[in-house]
Design an enzyme around this catalytic site. Structure first.
Site, PDB file in Angstrom:
ATOM      1  N   LEU A  54      20.934  18.739  30.121  1.00  0.00           N
ATOM      2  CA  LEU A  54      21.762  18.012  31.075  1.00  0.00           C
ATOM      3  C   LEU A  54      20.874  17.017  31.805  1.00  0.00           C
ATOM      4  O   LEU A  54      19.701  17.297  32.054  1.00  0.00           O
ATOM      5  CB  LEU A  54      22.395  18.975  32.097  1.00  0.00           C
ATOM      6  CG  LEU A  54      23.333  20.048  31.556  1.00  0.00           C
ATOM      7  CD1 LEU A  54      23.768  20.981  32.686  1.00  0.00           C
ATOM      8  CD2 LEU A  54      24.560  19.436  30.890  1.00  0.00           C
ATOM      9  N   ASP A  55      21.420  15.854  32.163  1.00  0.00           N
ATOM     10  CA  ASP A  55      20.661  14.886  32.948  1.00  0.00           C
ATOM     11  C   ASP A  55      20.203  15.526  34.255  1.00  0.00           C
ATOM     12  O   ASP A  55      20.839  16.452  34.768  1.00  0.00           O
ATOM     13  CB  ASP A  55      21.517  13.657  33.266  1.00  0.00           C
ATOM     14  CG  ASP A  55      21.893  12.867  32.030  1.00  0.00           C
ATOM     15  OD1 ASP A  55      21.190  12.984  31.009  1.00  0.00           O
ATOM     16  OD2 ASP A  55      22.897  12.135  32.089  1.00  0.00           O
ATOM     17  N   LYS A  56      19.130  14.999  34.809  1.00  0.00           N
ATOM     18  CA  LYS A  56      18.546  15.546  36.042  1.00  0.00           C
ATOM     19  C   LYS A  56      19.596  15.752  37.127  1.00  0.00           C
ATOM     20  O   LYS A  56      19.630  16.800  37.780  1.00  0.00           O
ATOM     21  CB  LYS A  56      17.445  14.609  36.548  1.00  0.00           C
ATOM     22  CG  LYS A  56      16.858  15.012  37.891  1.00  0.00           C
ATOM     23  CD  LYS A  56      15.826  14.012  38.374  1.00  0.00           C
ATOM     24  CE  LYS A  56      15.301  14.383  39.745  1.00  0.00           C
ATOM     25  NZ  LYS A  56      14.315  13.399  40.260  1.00  0.00           N
ATOM     26  N   THR A  58      22.908  15.873  36.827  1.00  0.00           N
ATOM     27  CA  THR A  58      24.136  16.534  36.393  1.00  0.00           C
ATOM     28  C   THR A  58      23.955  18.033  36.569  1.00  0.00           C
ATOM     29  O   THR A  58      22.913  18.586  36.206  1.00  0.00           O
ATOM     30  CB  THR A  58      24.448  16.214  34.918  1.00  0.00           C
ATOM     31  OG1 THR A  58      24.633  14.811  34.772  1.00  0.00           O
ATOM     32  CG2 THR A  58      25.703  16.933  34.447  1.00  0.00           C
ATOM     33  N   ARG A 153      28.809   9.283  30.815  1.00  0.00           N
ATOM     34  CA  ARG A 153      28.580   8.228  31.809  1.00  0.00           C
ATOM     35  C   ARG A 153      28.810   6.841  31.192  1.00  0.00           C
ATOM     36  O   ARG A 153      29.461   5.975  31.805  1.00  0.00           O
ATOM     37  CB  ARG A 153      27.161   8.344  32.365  1.00  0.00           C
ATOM     38  CG  ARG A 153      26.892   9.665  33.069  1.00  0.00           C
ATOM     39  CD  ARG A 153      25.401   9.947  33.279  1.00  0.00           C
ATOM     40  NE  ARG A 153      24.822   8.998  34.215  1.00  0.00           N
ATOM     41  CZ  ARG A 153      23.519   8.941  34.463  1.00  0.00           C
ATOM     42  NH1 ARG A 153      22.666   9.740  33.807  1.00  0.00           N
ATOM     43  NH2 ARG A 153      23.054   8.066  35.348  1.00  0.00           N
TER      44      ARG A 153
END
Length: 231
Positions: A54-56, A58, A153
């Site tokens: 997961l993105d930082k 998120t 996104r």
């Protein structure tokens, strides 16, 4: 959730999944190595046990393998699209509902960004449903059918409804200090037993507060952290 094969966490926003330049420690991997001492080296020294990321900024459900055989089974489930991933996002604008197929590649000029139709674009597919609206804002369910970098996104930006607080693909918001994107639910066959694991991470307080500050109301089926009935 944890058993002898997998560990599943509810990742907080702001935490990086694995060490990299600028983030040598304080990552999910560092914490997991402390928790599961025998995790080291499974699938690579830098990303032990990590099947997806997961993105930082998120938050939400993240599943990690505890030994090599399980890592291969989990990776196969993701590759063969046997995993159901459900995200919740707050958007500026109302995206078109349904399935969006739009290939994603590296942005031709801003290399830290991804872009629909960018360099070396790869097939990307996301299904969107608007769960509720509050004026120009929407609470959106996103089900990615592929796993491209920044996929949800980028696809929401492409649909004219960037995620609230997403400074990379939209703009800063006074209501939340990160992109309002949460990995809400993951359903995956257990790599050893085949039993379907249904893993739910309640919507965190910062997203709940942002949506309510915008005048939004929650659908009854959405579970929020700290609210009555949260599991």
């Amino acid at each position: 959730y944890e058993d002898e094969d997998v560990v599943v966490i509810n990742k907080e926003s702001g935490m990086v999944v694995h060490p990299a330049a600028g983030n040598p420690d304080g990552t999910i991997v560092n914490a997991l190595l402390h928790h599961c001492g025998d995790l080291s080296g499974i699938g690579g020294v830098e990303r032990p046990g990590i099947v997806h990321r997961l993105d930082k900024d998120t938050s939400g459900v993240l599943v990690v393998a505890k030994h090599g055989g399980v890592l291969e089974g989990l990776a196969r489930a993701f590759r063969d699209r046997l995993v159901m991933k459900r995200y919740l996002a707050i958007t500026e604008g109302h995206p078109r509902e349904g399935v969006l197929i739009a290939p994603i590649g590296r942005h031709p000029r801003e290399r830290h960004k991804m872009h629909v139709g960018g360099l070396a674009a790869r097939y990307a597919e996301t299904e969107f449903q608007v769960l509720a609206t509050a004026g120009p804002y929407a609470l959106v369910e996103a089900r990615p059918h592929t796993g491209r970098t920044h996929q949800i996104r980028v696809h929401l930006k492409y649909l004219g409804a960037p995620i609230l607080g997403d400074e990379l693909y939209g703009r800063k918001s006074p209501h939340i200090g990160r992109q309002a994107l949460h990995a809400y639910e993951l359903r995956i066959p257990h790599p050893r037993t085949g039993r379907i694991l249904e893993l739910l991470a309640p919507v965190p307080q910062d997203m709940a507060a942002a949506w309510e500050a915008l005048g939004g109301r929650w659908p009854e089926e959405v579970v929020r952290e700290g609210y009555a009935g949260a599991q």
